[in-house]
Structures are given as C-alpha cells and as structure tokens.
Scaffold this active site. Structure first.
Site, PDB file in Angstrom:
ATOM      1  N   ASN A  15       0.807  -1.219   0.000  1.00  0.00           N
ATOM      2  CA  ASN A  15       0.000   0.000   0.000  1.00  0.00           C
ATOM      3  C   ASN A  15       0.841   1.272   0.000  1.00  0.00           C
ATOM      4  O   ASN A  15       0.310   2.360  -0.242  1.00  0.00           O
ATOM      5  CB  ASN A  15      -0.960   0.013   1.188  1.00  0.00           C
ATOM      6  CG  ASN A  15      -2.233  -0.763   0.910  1.00  0.00           C
ATOM      7  OD1 ASN A  15      -2.423  -1.285  -0.186  1.00  0.00           O
ATOM      8  ND2 ASN A  15      -3.118  -0.855   1.880  1.00  0.00           N
ATOM      9  N   TYR A  16       2.142   1.147   0.271  1.00  0.00           N
ATOM     10  CA  TYR A  16       3.054   2.278   0.095  1.00  0.00           C
ATOM     11  C   TYR A  16       3.871   2.010  -1.172  1.00  0.00           C
ATOM     12  O   TYR A  16       5.092   1.880  -1.155  1.00  0.00           O
ATOM     13  CB  TYR A  16       3.960   2.448   1.316  1.00  0.00           C
ATOM     14  CG  TYR A  16       3.205   2.731   2.594  1.00  0.00           C
ATOM     15  CD1 TYR A  16       1.948   3.344   2.578  1.00  0.00           C
ATOM     16  CD2 TYR A  16       3.730   2.389   3.833  1.00  0.00           C
ATOM     17  CE1 TYR A  16       1.246   3.593   3.746  1.00  0.00           C
ATOM     18  CE2 TYR A  16       3.040   2.642   5.011  1.00  0.00           C
ATOM     19  CZ  TYR A  16       1.790   3.241   4.958  1.00  0.00           C
ATOM     20  OH  TYR A  16       1.102   3.489   6.123  1.00  0.00           O
ATOM     21  N   ARG A  17       3.162   1.907  -2.254  1.00  0.00           N
ATOM     22  CA  ARG A  17       3.712   1.484  -3.544  1.00  0.00           C
ATOM     23  C   ARG A  17       5.000   2.230  -3.874  1.00  0.00           C
ATOM     24  O   ARG A  17       5.079   3.452  -3.735  1.00  0.00           O
ATOM     25  CB  ARG A  17       2.680   1.759  -4.636  1.00  0.00           C
ATOM     26  CG  ARG A  17       3.120   1.418  -6.033  1.00  0.00           C
ATOM     27  CD  ARG A  17       2.769   0.035  -6.429  1.00  0.00           C
ATOM     28  NE  ARG A  17       1.325  -0.134  -6.538  1.00  0.00           N
ATOM     29  CZ  ARG A  17       0.731  -1.298  -6.777  1.00  0.00           C
ATOM     30  NH1 ARG A  17       1.465  -2.389  -6.921  1.00  0.00           N
ATOM     31  NH2 ARG A  17      -0.578  -1.377  -6.867  1.00  0.00           N
TER      32      ARG A  17
END
Length: 535
Positions: free
Chosen positions: A473-475
């Site tokens: 989700n913290y690509r």
C-alpha cells in the site's frame, strides 16, 4: 444492493473472445462496444468520458492525489464511472476485445499513480459512483462498495453504533477498494490486525465478466485479494467486513519531543517497548524537521501519536510502568469517542463534525509526493538514529517525514501465510518514509526523489534483509517493475518477494488460474506462472 442475485447478468461472452485485438481498433470501437453491451438497468452512455468530453479532465483530476501525475502525458483514452456491475462487465469484455488495458481507481491514493497512469492504451474504471455502505449492527458486519472511502465507512458505522469500529487507515479519503486489497494499517491494528484480516466476503468481477462472491471465487482467489492487491485479479465491487468492538471512551495523545528534549533516547526506548505494550495501545512516531524553540536552528521533532482503547485512568499507570521515559501525564491526554479519535488522528480540529469524513478530497491540498517503506526486526542503535538526523536538515527535507508504526500483539499472532500480507511476527515496527514538495518541474522532482533514495540507502543497514521487505500500500516502483508487455515470474520476483515474501509464488499460481492471459496487469501486477520466459 449487496445480494448477488441483483448483480448477475446472463451474457453470452464466448464470441467476444474469438476476436483478437487489432492495431486498427480505436477507442471509438471500444466505446461502441460499451454502448452495445446488454445492461441491467442504467445506460452506460451517461458514465463514459472520452478525451473530447467537456467533463473528461475534471473527472480524471478529481481523484488524483499526487501532483507528480497530475499532468501526465499518458492519460486514459476513456474513463468509465460505472453505476452498476453491468458497466464493469462491459468495460472488462470490451477492453479485451479492443486491446485496451484497464486501470481501476477507488480513492486514487496509489503512491505511484498506477490506478490512473499507464504507458499503453488504457481505460480508467473509476468506481467513485459505487460507494454504498450497509451496516448490520446486530451481526457486527458491513458491506461496503469498493468506491467508498474509509472516511465514508467510518462515518456510516458511527451513525449506527457508538461501540463498533473497523481497523483501517488514518487518511479518510483513501478508497476501500485498494486499501483493503493491499492490507490496511491503522490505530487498531495491534488489537485487531489489518483491514484485510477482517474481510469476510467480497464481490469481484473476473476476466470473463463473471460476478463472484467468496463461495463462487473459491478460497484461493479470496485469499489473494486480501493483501495481494485486487487489481491483478479482477475488479473488486464490494467487501463484507467484520466490525470490531470499541469502548465508548478511548484516550488519545500527540506528544512532541525534539532532539534537545532527548528524542533520540526516547525513540530508542520506544523501540524496546512499543511492540510489547498492552494490545489496546498503539503509539507510533512521526518525525519531521522543525525550528528549535531554543536555538531557532533546524532540529528534528518526534511526535508520539497514540490511541488507547480505554480511559486515561487506565492509560497513565500503564505508561508509567512500561514507558516512563516519555514523561506522559494526564494533561497530555484527551478522552473521546472512537469516531472522534478518527478525526483527531486525521488532523481535523477539535470539535469538527464527523461530516468532514464524507469529504473525498485531501485535507491539506495536493503536493508532489514520493514514499518508500521498510520493516525493522532489531532496534536501530543510537548511532543509526544519530546518522539519520542530518538528512532532515537538507533543503529537500523541508516537508519530509519518517514514521515508525509498532507491531506486536495481534500482528504477531497471525500467520505470515494467513493472507498474502506476510509482514507479521519478528517485526518490531514498520517504517514509512515520505517527501513532498510544491515546486514544479523535473529538476525539483529529481532532487526530492534523490533525497528519499539516499535516505533509503542510509537505512539499509538497520532494516530487514533477504528480502528487504516493503508494504504494497506504500507502492514504490524503485524496488522493481514489470515491463510494458508480459513479465516473467522471475523478473516480477525482484519486487514481488519484497512485498509478499514466500506468498508471492502462491499469488502467481492464483493468477495463473483466474487470469492466465494476464489481462489485468500493471507495472507491479502479479504475473501468471505460465508466461515464464515469454516476452
């Protein structure tokens, strides 16, 4: 709304797959295909935006959360904002027929813009209209459509119950579609795990246009979309959530300490205790540059941000016993309801109405932004922290942050293979690094990206290894990307093992089963195994 019987449309799709995409096909053919597709109720023409449509730019820009991609040259040929599932089915079938790639967007918070930027002809499937939420207090469950934000979800829960909550993220404008499919951190994670750990059913449209619930998709696919990223496997329409109990009163505090106030020593002690504290307390650290009140020169401020599931009378003795170094006293704490703590942690002013959670735009406006992530298994020694501080004094770090989020409790109890998200027991905390800026132009972008890459390089000695883990989700495309066409499993493993560790192979096997021709793909999508070696 959420019963599958209302979703299914009987469609003869076999003929559509007999047409190979042709280079002569244009987006006009794609749009005509959409119009010809048999729809349940609502005409699709009202929700199709081509680049000549007067509402195209405002529709595209509305959910862009990172100015790095605001004026990207690679814009979608068509945007579809479905009003019902038949519109999603049409977009999937017609995209395959006419050689278009699909990017699915719910909140637009993908750190690398993959939900609305691509280097190939593509369509954005923007789920902004699919945002219905139904809360069942009696059974402590909720159905939430994938286009809803977590702020809208929190608000809906609070309207029905003062003692139910959900363990998801802090930023209210994040979309549930991507957030839950990647994991979902939040202030309840030490008590209840991730958002994805609390998903009990889902509806997804697969590559053949079928609408599937948990039973229909099978346990392998249901496993994959809870932490493995939904965009590799289909289009998620809705989630069924298990809501969790929260007390009527919680206690919060934001407690700042600068380097002159012994922040380094306090952070060191935090590393030893934060993951061992009572499961009802989460204390994360947010580090930024500020001007010292003593010298006026730049210093680093570490703010200890916390939410405790209980009253201040219980919290203070707990802190005095386990973490006296922080120096927390009653006056530093505030008691409030869980829903008010959501507003507090999101940075809203005291006394604001919960209605602000319905605002889908960023709280503080947009900026250019780049982030990275790490996991820590052994405490960072003081010398490691001391070496970190000078990086904050550089010009590019004016709006940078480093955030430590503690593990322990429920996060240690869930198996690494329970869902694709593997970062469980053994981690004492997670790190997010972020830098933002307002200056336009390639030179400013390069300077700030170079800065965060140097920060990331400096931290290598102190974080997880083999692989150096990262959070989906913290690509972060720096850790590896697929090529524009088909990517081999071995090539994708460069980034895949960092996000998913040993779960990556199982994700590829699920992909092979449900999308063997790799229609649902992006720069960091799961590849099918059968394409190994194919160019």
């Amino acid at each position: 709304m959420m019963h599958l019987s209302s979703y299914f449309t009987v469609v003869a799709i076999s003929l559509l797959f007999s047409f190979a995409p042709s280079s002569a096909d244009t987006h006009e053919n794609f749009v005509q295909c959409l119009y010809n597709y048999p729809h349940n109720t609502t005409s699709i023409s009202k929700v199709v935006y081509t680049q000549t449509n007067s509402s195209y730019s405002s529709t595209l820009d509305f959910s862009i959360q990172n100015l790095r991609f605001y004026n990207a040259s690679s814009k979608p040929l068509v945007i579809v904002t479905p009003l019902d599932v038949s519109h999603i089915q049409a977009a999937i079938i017609c995209s395959q027929r006419h050689g278009m790639q699909i990017r699915t967007r719910s909140g637009g918070h993908d750190y690398e813009g993959l939900s609305y930027v691509a280097e190939v002809p593509f369509v954005v499937l923007d789920l902004i209209n699919l945002r219905e939420i139904k809360v069942d207090v009696e059974n402590s469950t909720a159905w939430v459509q994938a286009g809803a934000t977590i702020g809208e979800l929190y608000y809906s829960i609070s309207q029905k119950s003062k003692t139910l909550g959900f363990p998801a993220g802090v930023c209210p404008s994040v979309g549930t579609g991507g957030h839950f499919s990647g994991g979902g951190y939040g202030f309840l994670m030490r008590k209840y795990g991730l958002a994805a750990d609390n998903v009990i059913d889902a509806h997804i449209v697969d590559v053949k246009g079928n609408v599937l619930d948990r039973e229909g998709m099978g346990e392998d696919l249901f496993w994959a979309i809870r932490g493995g990223g939904g965009a590799s496997f289909g289009v998620i329409v809705a989630w069924k959530l298990k809501l969790v109990p929260v007390p009527s009163t919680v206690t919060v505090f934001n407690f700042p300490r600068t380097l002159e106030q012994n922040a380094t020593e306090i952070i060191h002690k935090w590393q030893l205790v934060a993951n061992k504290l009572d499961e009802g307390i989460m204390i994360r650290i947010n580090m930024v540059r500020v001007n010292s009140s003593q010298s006026g020169k730049p210093t680093v401020q570490a703010t200890f941000e916390s939410m405790y599931l209980g009253g201040v009378d219980e919290l203070i003795p707990l802190m005095q016993k386990s973490f006296p170094e922080l120096g927390l006293v009653r006056e530093d704490c505030t008691e409030m309801s869980w829903i008010d703590s959501v507003l507090y942690m999101a940075g809203f002013k005291s006394g604001q109405s919960t209605d602000v959670l319905l605002n889908r735009t960023q709280l503080n406006g947009l900026s250019f932004f780049k982030a990275k992530s790490d996991y820590v298994r052994d405490p960072i020694p003081d010398v490691g922290l001391q070496g970190l501080w000078p990086l904050f004094y550089e010009d590019e770090a004016e709006s940078a942050y480093v955030q430590f989020t503690p593990y322990g409790a429920r996060m240690d109890e869930i198996s690494e293979s329970e869902i694709p998200f593997p970062h469980r027991s053994g981690n004492i905390f997670h790190i997010q690094y972020g830098v933002s800026w307002q200056e336009k132009g390639d030179e400013a972008l390069q300077r700030h990206v170079d800065w965060i890459r140097r920060l990331y390089s400096y931290m290598e000695a102190y974080v997880s290894k083999s692989p150096r883990a990262a959070y989906l989700n913290y690509r972060d495309l720096d850790i590896g990307v697929n090529n524009n066409g088909y990517t081999s499993y071995s090539q994708a493993s460069i980034w895949g093992l960092k996000y998913f560790k040993n779960n990556f192979n199982r994700l590829a096997r699920v992909k092979t089963k449900v999308d063997p021709l790799n229609f649902f793909r992006n720069e960091q999508s799961i590849p099918p195994l059968m394409l190994k070696g194919r160019k």
